[in-house]
Motif scaffolding. Structure first.
Motif, mmCIF file in Angstrom:
data_model
loop_
_atom_site.group_PDB
_atom_site.id
_atom_site.type_symbol
_atom_site.label_atom_id
_atom_site.label_comp_id
_atom_site.label_asym_id
_atom_site.label_seq_id
_atom_site.Cartn_x
_atom_site.Cartn_y
_atom_site.Cartn_z
ATOM 1 N N LYS A 37 0.836 -1.199 0.000
ATOM 2 C CA LYS A 37 0.000 0.000 0.000
ATOM 3 C C LYS A 37 0.875 1.254 0.000
ATOM 4 N N MET A 38 1.903 1.253 0.850
ATOM 5 C CA MET A 38 2.790 2.400 0.944
ATOM 6 C C MET A 38 3.505 2.636 -0.392
ATOM 7 N N MET A 39 3.986 1.584 -1.007
ATOM 8 C CA MET A 39 4.700 1.727 -2.274
ATOM 9 C C MET A 39 3.753 2.201 -3.369
ATOM 10 N N SER A 40 2.520 1.722 -3.345
ATOM 11 C CA SER A 40 1.539 2.149 -4.326
ATOM 12 C C SER A 40 1.244 3.638 -4.172
ATOM 13 N N GLU A 41 1.074 4.086 -2.930
ATOM 14 C CA GLU A 41 0.819 5.510 -2.680
ATOM 15 C C GLU A 41 2.022 6.342 -3.079
ATOM 16 N N LYS A 42 3.221 5.865 -2.769
ATOM 17 C CA LYS A 42 4.434 6.582 -3.127
ATOM 18 C C LYS A 42 4.550 6.684 -4.635
ATOM 19 N N SER A 43 4.270 5.583 -5.323
ATOM 20 C CA SER A 43 4.343 5.561 -6.774
ATOM 21 C C SER A 43 3.355 6.546 -7.382
ATOM 22 N N THR A 44 2.151 6.588 -6.836
ATOM 23 C CA THR A 44 1.133 7.518 -7.322
ATOM 24 C C THR A 44 1.586 8.956 -7.126
ATOM 25 N N LYS A 45 2.124 9.264 -5.951
ATOM 26 C CA LYS A 45 2.608 10.616 -5.682
ATOM 27 C C LYS A 45 3.745 10.979 -6.616
ATOM 28 N N GLU A 46 4.687 10.051 -6.836
ATOM 29 C CA GLU A 46 5.807 10.318 -7.726
ATOM 30 C C GLU A 46 5.326 10.545 -9.153
ATOM 31 N N THR A 47 4.346 9.772 -9.586
ATOM 32 C CA THR A 47 3.794 9.939 -10.922
ATOM 33 C C THR A 47 3.168 11.321 -11.071
ATOM 34 N N LEU A 48 2.413 11.755 -10.066
ATOM 35 C CA LEU A 48 1.809 13.086 -10.115
ATOM 36 C C LEU A 48 2.873 14.181 -10.157
ATOM 37 N N ILE A 49 3.876 14.043 -9.313
ATOM 38 C CA ILE A 49 4.953 15.034 -9.277
ATOM 39 C C ILE A 49 5.691 15.055 -10.608
ATOM 40 N N ASN A 50 6.026 13.888 -11.127
ATOM 41 C CA ASN A 50 6.751 13.824 -12.395
ATOM 42 C C ASN A 50 5.943 14.429 -13.530
ATOM 43 N N SER A 51 4.628 14.210 -13.546
ATOM 44 C CA SER A 51 3.816 14.770 -14.617
ATOM 45 C C SER A 51 3.749 16.292 -14.525
ATOM 46 N N LYS A 52 3.786 16.828 -13.311
ATOM 47 C CA LYS A 52 3.751 18.287 -13.147
ATOM 48 C C LYS A 52 5.026 18.942 -13.657
ATOM 49 N N PHE A 53 6.144 18.246 -13.504
ATOM 50 C CA PHE A 53 7.431 18.849 -13.842
ATOM 51 C C PHE A 53 8.056 18.274 -15.111
ATOM 52 N N ARG A 54 7.285 17.502 -15.860
ATOM 53 C CA ARG A 54 7.796 16.930 -17.105
ATOM 54 C C ARG A 54 8.181 18.062 -18.060
ATOM 55 N N GLY A 55 9.335 17.942 -18.643
ATOM 56 C CA GLY A 55 9.797 18.934 -19.603
ATOM 57 C C GLY A 55 10.564 20.086 -18.988
#
Length: 61
Positions: A37-55
């Motif tokens: 669960k923790m890794m899934s939440e971390k992965s989701t947060k990282e995905t959101l952060i990465n999408s915000k700062f892509r490029g």
């Protein structure tokens, strides 16, 4: 800053969340489920952060 009592309360709350059957002990299954669960939440947060700062490669002042 966090006090010692706040830290203990936080740890107790997390333990209760992990202790799915409420027996006061963490089985390997409960620990695995909590970790997943923790890794899934971390992965989701990282995905959101990465999408915000892509490029964005650099920010200057």
């Amino acid at each position: 800053m966090i006090t010692k009592s706040e830290s203990k309360a936080f740890g107790a709350k997390k333990f209760q969340e992990m202790d799915a059957n409420g027996d006061g002990q963490l089985s390997s299954e409960e620990m695995k489920a909590s970790y997943k669960k923790m890794m899934s939440e971390k992965s989701t947060k990282e995905t959101l952060i990465n999408s915000k700062f892509r490029g964005i490669s650099r920010v200057t002042n």
